[in-house]
Enzyme design. Structure first.
Site, PDB file in Angstrom:
ATOM      1  N   CYS A  97      -2.295   3.951   4.318  1.00 58.68           N
ATOM      2  CA  CYS A  97      -3.230   4.156   5.427  1.00 58.68           C
ATOM      3  C   CYS A  97      -4.677   3.882   5.006  1.00 58.68           C
ATOM      4  O   CYS A  97      -5.534   3.669   5.860  1.00 58.68           O
ATOM      5  CB  CYS A  97      -3.068   5.544   6.031  1.00 58.68           C
ATOM      6  SG  CYS A  97      -3.130   6.890   4.846  1.00 58.68           S
ATOM      7  N   HIS A  98      -4.930   3.829   3.698  1.00 61.43           N
ATOM      8  CA  HIS A  98      -6.282   3.507   3.232  1.00 61.43           C
ATOM      9  C   HIS A  98      -6.666   2.061   3.561  1.00 61.43           C
ATOM     10  O   HIS A  98      -7.836   1.714   3.516  1.00 61.43           O
ATOM     11  CB  HIS A  98      -6.422   3.770   1.723  1.00 61.43           C
ATOM     12  CG  HIS A  98      -5.507   2.971   0.863  1.00 61.43           C
ATOM     13  ND1 HIS A  98      -4.199   3.359   0.623  1.00 61.43           N
ATOM     14  CD2 HIS A  98      -5.685   1.803   0.195  1.00 61.43           C
ATOM     15  CE1 HIS A  98      -3.622   2.456  -0.172  1.00 61.43           C
ATOM     16  NE2 HIS A  98      -4.498   1.510  -0.439  1.00 61.43           N
TER      17      HIS A  98
ATOM     18  N   ASN B 133      -0.139  10.849   7.969  1.00 56.29           N
ATOM     19  CA  ASN B 133       0.742  10.130   7.045  1.00 56.29           C
ATOM     20  C   ASN B 133       1.065  11.037   5.850  1.00 56.29           C
ATOM     21  O   ASN B 133       0.178  11.416   5.099  1.00 56.29           O
ATOM     22  CB  ASN B 133       0.035   8.854   6.573  1.00 56.29           C
ATOM     23  CG  ASN B 133       0.759   8.118   5.480  1.00 56.29           C
ATOM     24  OD1 ASN B 133       1.921   8.377   5.176  1.00 56.29           O
ATOM     25  ND2 ASN B 133       0.062   7.182   4.866  1.00 56.29           N
TER      26      ASN B 133
ATOM     27  N   GLU C 274      -7.782  -2.252  -5.132  1.00 51.92           N
ATOM     28  CA  GLU C 274      -7.061  -3.397  -4.590  1.00 51.92           C
ATOM     29  C   GLU C 274      -7.973  -4.619  -4.410  1.00 51.92           C
ATOM     30  O   GLU C 274      -7.571  -5.614  -3.812  1.00 51.92           O
ATOM     31  CB  GLU C 274      -6.402  -3.014  -3.269  1.00 51.92           C
ATOM     32  CG  GLU C 274      -5.347  -1.929  -3.433  1.00 51.92           C
ATOM     33  CD  GLU C 274      -4.566  -1.645  -2.163  1.00 51.92           C
ATOM     34  OE1 GLU C 274      -4.600  -2.477  -1.230  1.00 51.92           O
ATOM     35  OE2 GLU C 274      -3.905  -0.596  -2.117  1.00 51.92           O
TER      36      GLU C 274
END
Length: 166
Positions: free
Chosen positions: A135-136, A127, A162
């Protein structure tokens, strides 16, 4: 046609150095310290200009908002260079909501490639727009953090930002 001028800006973010690459119109790549610049192989000729431009400035402004919790989605002009399969995998990454995770198997199923879990993981590792294309947010089926181009500590930081604890 791909531009032959690519701007590169090293930016010290709250999580360390990030390298932003853009042409005149689009963000091309956001990489961590030590990441491969594999995306550049898609350009036959280019001149690397070590300075910012309006696209990079917009990306930095949105990243700053992300790191302070004021932004959950990015709205940036991007140009992805990769195979059709990689682009399909990355498009699925972009659909993962802020604060949520899915497994590599779920991601493969979502793109109708249930038997290609390893290939999905490999595409994720390529990516070119870390954080922007999240992608994390992909973890192993067992709930463990899995791999990450920026390293496990970086993935853990981004998930914690997050509100996700693994």
């Amino acid at each position: 046609m791909k531009s032959n001028q690519i701007y590169l800006m090293k930016w010290l973010s709250p999580i360390g150095n990030l390298y932003l690459y853009a042409d005149e119109m689009n963000l091309l790549s956001l990489l961590f310290e030590g990441d491969s610049v594999d995306f550049l192989r898609h350009y036959k000729t280019y001149t690397l200009i070590h300075e910012t431009n309006p696209v990079i400035e917009l990306a930095i402004a949105q990243l700053q908002q992300y790191f302070t919790g004021d932004r959950k989605d990015f709205d940036l002009p991007i140009l992805l260079s990769g195979t059709d399969f990689q682009k399909k995998v990355w498009a699925e990454l972009a659909r993962i909501p802020f604060g949520k995770t899915i497994s590599y198997g779920e991601q493969a199923k979502n793109i109708k490639a249930e038997k290609a879990v390893r290939a999905v993981g490999t595409a994720n590792s390529k990516n070119p727009l870390a954080i922007i294309i999240p992608c994390h947010r992909v973890i192993s089926a067992t709930g463990k953090i899995g791999g990450y181009a920026g390293g496990i500590a970086m993935k853990t930081k981004l998930l914690a930002l997050e509100g996700i604890k693994i």
